[in-house]
Structures are given as C-alpha cells and as structure tokens.
Design an enzyme around this catalytic site. Structure first.
Site, PDB file in Angstrom:
ATOM      1  CB  ALA A 158      -0.916  -0.004   1.218  1.00  0.00           C
ATOM      2  N   GLY A 217       0.579  -4.948   1.237  1.00  0.00           N
ATOM      3  CA  GLY A 217      -0.628  -5.094   0.441  1.00  0.00           C
ATOM      4  C   GLY A 217      -0.411  -5.896  -0.817  1.00  0.00           C
TER       5      GLY A 217
END
Length: 699
Positions: free
Chosen positions: A61, A102
């Site tokens: 992320a 992520g």
C-alpha cells in the site's frame, strides 16, 4: 494508467506499473480493478495473471495515503482483493523480486501463486507500528500455517520465495525463467482442468488454520511478544488478529483485523514510526542539489588518527569494501589502533555475526602509516584528531599540501567552525564535515556539515557515501555544535541546573530513561568522557562568557573523574564492568555546591526533569530551523533518533513537541523561564509563531 493490460494465449496479463515498487495507491488500484473487470467480461480470456513491472511485484500500500481520504476511496485495497478473489476465471499472482504488505495480501486473494526464486516476501507493517489490514493476518495462517505466519507478521522480516515453495507458492520456477510466459502456461493449465463438474476454484478464505494446539501456541506467543515489544503496541495486536484466524469465521476475523488496523493508525507510536520512515527518505534530499548532480568516485579512503573514533571510521570503509589507510604520528598509537580494530572484528566473529573469511578480507583493506605520502592519492581523507582548532589547522594545512587535486578533505569535528577549517586550505570547495558518532562503526547517524564554499558535487558525494557506508546522512549548516551537539548542549545545561536545584544524577538519568531515552545525560557523559565536555566548556567560556553552566561538571573533572575510562565519573565503576553505581562522593559534592550557591534544595518531579531536558532540545531545534542550519524539522528528528538515543516510538524531539502541542510546550518553557537560570529559556520566535497559529514543526 498504473496497470498495463494485454492478452497472451487466452490469458489476460495485468501488470502493475507504478514505479519504483508498484505501490497500491488509488490510481493503481483503480486501473487493476478495471483490468480485472475487462478480463472477466471477455469470453476469449480463460484465465488471468497479475504481475508487476520493473523491480517488484508490489511493495504494498501507499503509506502516504494512510489517514487520508484516498485510503477509503473506492476501489480500496479490500475491493481490489475481493475483485480478484471473486473472479470466475483462475487468477494467478506471478511474483518476482519484491512482494510485500498489500502486494502479498493481493497475492493471497488470488487462486494461485507462482514465483521466481529469490523474491522477498513479507508483511512488514509492524515496522510502521501497524498490522496487515487487508486480510493478511487471516489469509497467511491459512496458507503457510499458524506458527510460520505469526513469525512473519510479528517480525515483519522478509522470507525468500523458495522457502515458501509448496505452501505459499504453487510453483517456484527455476532461476532465469521467463516469469510471465511460465505464469501464462500455468494459468492455461489451471483453466483447462476446470471442466464441468470440477471442484470450484481454490480460495484461501475457505481453508482452515491447522495446528495441533493453537491456543497453547497463541498463549505462549502472547507472553513472548509482550516481553519483547516494549512500548510498541503493534506486535501484540498482530498476535491477537492472527488468533482471530483460528477463533473466528473468515469475515468476522477480517472485520476484527480492520478495526485493530484503524486503531493502530491513530496511535502516537505508529505515527512516530511512519514519520521516521519518511524522515529518513527526506534527509537525503537537498533542494539546491538535484538528484542527478555528478558525484566523485570514492575508491579509496584515508583517516587521520587511530584513536577510538578514527578506528571506528576506518572500519566503516572496510565494511563497505573500500581500502582505507590510517595515518598516525607515532608507531605505538598506530599499533594500538590497528589492534583495537582487529579485536572488534574478532569479537564480531565470536558472536557469529561475521564469517572468518570476511574478517580476513576486511582486515586486509585496513592499512597503517606514519607518512602523509602514503595517503596522497586517496579519494577522501577524514580527519579524526583532537577537538582543538590549532590541531585541526596543522592537519588541514598538511593535507592541502599533499592530497591529490579533487580529493575530498573531511573533518570529523563535532563542534568547531568548518568554514574556518576550510580556510586553512586553498580548496575550500573540497572541504566538508563528516561527523560520525561513537562508536563510529555502530551508530547509524552521519552528520554531513556543509560549509559556505563546499561544492555541490562534494555534498552529493557525501550523501551517496553515507548510503554506501549504511549510515543515515543528515545535512547541517555551520554553527557551534551543528545540529546534534548544539541542541544537546542545552539539554546538558538543564541537567546541570537540575543538580544545583535538588536532583541527583541517578534521578535525572532514571527519569529520562523512563521517558524512553537509551541513556541519560550523566551515564552518557561517563561513556563519552567528561573531559570532552570540559574542554568544550573551557573554549566556550572564552568565546561566550555570558552562557552559564552548572559548575558541578567542572568540579567533577577537576577531581579527575572523567567517566568509565578513569573508573569514576558521575557514577562509580568497577574494573571491567560498565555498570554505573551511585557515588557518595559525587552526591556530597553536588549537595555542597548547592549550599555554596545559597540554594535551598527541593524535591523535583520526574515530569519536570523530562520536560526541561526534552523542551530544551525542542527550543534549540526551533532556533536551528529558524537559522536554516537544518533543512527541515524531520532532519532534526533523524539526528536524535539515530545519534542520541531519543525513543523511536516518540518520533524525535520536534515530532514529540508536535504531539504534545506547541502551545503546551511554549507554556512550559515560559514557566521555566521564570525560575532558576531562566535566561536559558528564551523561546524561539519560530516556536512562538507556530504555537500562535496552531501549527506544528512538521505541518
């Protein structure tokens, strides 16, 4: 677009393309979801491969979006993962190089995972005071097992892809394989076996966490992690969310994970770690020195002085594979310095942290000499002699005579005027300050002091060198003490005044160590050598007679108590033991000095001790920012996090002040300014202005 789309042999290949590490920011998530939907709608597409462009599958992320509207803007990372997981066609994650955070959570949402060997796989969120927030704590234990998943998530450390073959990865291809071509072939095979009546596509969420005694293991993990986590809440939160993968249905576990993730994003500890993460990256950026500034090649180095600091500096170059020559004036001093380096490396070998062949290799890169002619061709020379301007002058005049044109002349001075040092040469553009911190072969900070005439290429070279030496380089302008020691001077002044008023060394050290400092000011003085500070105070008494100090430190030094090296300083020490023991002589000296000053000693609360020491740093830091000595507040924080033992979970003095609120800091400073030696508390105008505006140093 931040994701590329093409069809190869009836397989849609979606390539995340957001350099440098294909971070899963909003634009990338949007493009990836659109590509997945396009592949789902195309009847010619039988399967889907997700991979990454360049040097990563995905680094995870975009942490710059945390606590911002973008993190919650659709499609979120959860939506992207659900889209991949909900596809009616086989989705294969094809992983190379880096797959973290992520990025790994996205891969866990795919039906299959394939990889090249050597890829680094991790869920490193704990290192930012967080936990995986997109299903990582729920899916990873279902794939690689409870114990392996807990180790990966709580440590945040990467594991190579080949070690996860057969668990996380359905296949790890041989080195040199064309990853996309092999992944397309694999995806087609998975599509072919999906004939009518075939089992549904495998989904990680539908697996169960297998463990013979999950609750017993989790209880033991809680105790172990709690003991190791210290002030950081994230590691224990990781254990609890992993426990949810055992004790809750998948969707409930994901909701629990999300709630704990959101909680952690609001903690001071996580905000401090994220601040430090960005601060480290910002420190290497100088506005008027572009990233493409040419740098000078550093293929060889020289160090003047074989003492503790000189030897430690030389070890940095040897560790980086750069030949280094140490110059001394006497053979005895040179032999002692080289023997110390050898002993340091031997101790590292004994601890199993250095292979014997590496020991020989590094020692082979270190040479000693008594002749300036032997260092004349070095690309950089670092002076590490006694902190006295006269001594520095003689060294730099000699270096100017003997060093080849284009060599960088660096000083390890911790306080002295670098511009004056540069004036001793005919090439001030080649002179720079490289202030290493003791022990120089261990401490991460390198204060890079930019003189008035230091060349931009020299500064760029110093910044590049700091990375090669595995240091965090922070640029400072020229002033007495630069960033770190100029600020710590005010910290030490307040520590001395606290002794005059009623505290004793052990109380001051205990209070600030309770705040989180690695070491209090008096233990630090004993370690570094109290005679160093004594010499600086004598110089400053001539240059700045108006600046007052407690006389206790001078009385200590006049008694020959220089610290650990003399067996006694602020504390007593036993031979061969660095453990500090309160000294009756020191306590009596301090109490008598208060009497001599006519001061009625008083009880001083730990909170006052902490505020006076920390806010002294903050106020001086604000003045340093005003004067442009530091480029940004976060640079000051990096100096203190990496060079002075400021607690990482508090983010550095300037970040801590922002957390407390600058109006509150200013009010405390004004209060202390009405008490003993209140002249030391003149508030910085920047602090006053920002407090009035309701802003922070890092806003």
């Amino acid at each position: 677009m931040s994701a590329d789309y093409q069809v190869q042999n009836n397989v849609a290949v979606i390539t995340l393309n957001n350099p440098p590490v294909n971070g899963l920011g909003l634009a990338t998530r949007t493009a990836a979801v659109e590509a997945l939907q396009l592949a789902e709608a195309d009847p010619m597409v039988k399967a889907i491969v997700i991979t990454g462009a360049g040097k990563a599958f995905s680094g995870g992320a975009d942490i710059r979006e945390f606590n911002s509207p973008k993190a919650l803007t659709e499609p979120t990372l959860h939506t992207l993962i659900r889209t991949a997981e909900g596809s009616s066609k086989p989705v294969v994650a094809a992983i190379h190089s880096v797959c973290m955070g992520g990025g790994l959570e996205l891969a866990l949402g795919c039906n299959y995972r394939v990889a090249l060997p050597g890829a680094q796989i991790a869920l490193p969120e704990v290192k930012l005071g967080l936990l995986p927030g997109a299903g990582g704590t729920q899916r990873l234990p279902r794939v690689i097992g409870l114990e392996a998943a807990l180790d990966m998530i709580v440590s945040g450390n990467p594991v190579s892809s080949e070690k996860l073959a057969g668990s996380l990865f359905d296949e790890v291809f041989p080195a040199g394989t064309d990853l996309v071509a092999a992944a397309v072939d694999f995806a087609n095979k998975m599509a072919e076996v999906r004939r009518p009546g075939a089992p549904p596509l495998p989904k990680v969420r539908e697996r169960k966490v297998e463990h013979a005694d999950a609750q017993g293991f989790l209880d033991a993990a809680r105790a172990r992690v709690k003991a190791a986590a210290g002030a950081f809440p994230a590691p224990l939160e990781c254990v609890e969310t992993i426990a949810a993968s055992v004790n809750m249905p998948f969707e409930e576990g994901c909701k629990f994970e999300r709630s704990r993730f959101i909680h952690l994003t609001q903690t001071v500890e996580s905000k401090a770690l994220r601040h430090a993460f960005f601060a480290e990256r910002a420190a290497g950026k100088v506005p008027d020195v572009p990233s493409d500034t040419p740098v000078r090649e550093i293929g060889s180095a020289a160090v003047i002085g074989a003492g503790t600091m000189g030897g430690g500096i030389a070890m940095n170059f040897a560790n980086a594979g750069i030949p280094v020559t140490i110059l001394e004036t006497k053979q005895e001093a040179l032999d002692k310095g080289l023997a110390t380096i050898r002993k340091n490396y031997e101790n590292t070998v004994k601890k199993g942290k250095l292979a014997p062949e590496k020991f020989e290799q590094r020692m082979g890169l270190v040479k000693g000499s008594l002749d300036y002619a032997d260092i004349a061709q070095a690309d950089i020379v670092i002076e590490a002699v006694f902190e006295d301007m006269g001594v520095k002058e003689s060294v730099f005049r000699r270096l100017d005579q003997v060093m080849r044109p284009g060599a960088i002349l660096a000083s390890n001075t911790s306080t002295l005027d670098l511009n004056k040092i540069a004036s001793f040469t005919s090439r001030p553009q080649d002179v720079i300050g490289l202030h290493f911190f003791s022990p120089a072969n261990v401490m991460k900070l390198l204060e890079i002091v930019r003189g008035a005439q230091t060349g931009k290429d020299v500064l760029a070279t110093a910044l590049a060198l700091s990375k090669k030496l595995k240091k965090i380089g922070v640029v400072s302008g020229v002033c007495d003490g630069f960033i770190g020691n100029r600020m710590v001077e005010q910290y030490i002044r307040q520590a001395g005044f606290l002794l005059d008023e009623g505290a004793l060394p052990q109380q001051v050290d205990r209070a600030i160590e309770g705040f989180g400092f690695a070491m209090g000011p008096f233990r630090m003085g004993d370690l570094a050598g109290n005679d160093i500070g004594w010499a600086i105070r004598k110089r400053r008494a001539l240059e700045m007679p108006e600046v007052a100090y407690s006389k206790t430190a001078d009385l200590l030094c006049e008694a020959g108590r220089f610290g650990q090296k003399t067996g006694g300083g602020w504390y007593d020490y036993q031979a061969g033991d660095r453990t500090p023991h309160p000294s009756q002589w020191v306590d009596e000296m301090i109490v008598q000095h208060s009497k001599d000053l006519g001061i009625q000693r008083r009880e001083i609360a730990d909170q006052e001790i902490v505020e006076r020491l920390v806010y002294a740093l903050v106020n001086e830091g604000a003045k340093i920012l005003e004067e442009g000595i530091a480029l940004r507040a976060s640079d000051i924080d990096m100096v203190y996090l990496t060079g002075y033992g400021f607690p990482l979970y508090r983010g550095g003095p300037m970040f801590h002040a922002d957390t407390v609120g600058l109006a509150n800091v200013l009010a405390a400073i004004e209060k202390y300014g009405r008490a003993y030696h209140g002249e030391a508390w003149k508030p910085a105008s920047l602090l006053q202005r920002l407090a009035a505006e309701g802003r922070g140093f890092n806003s």
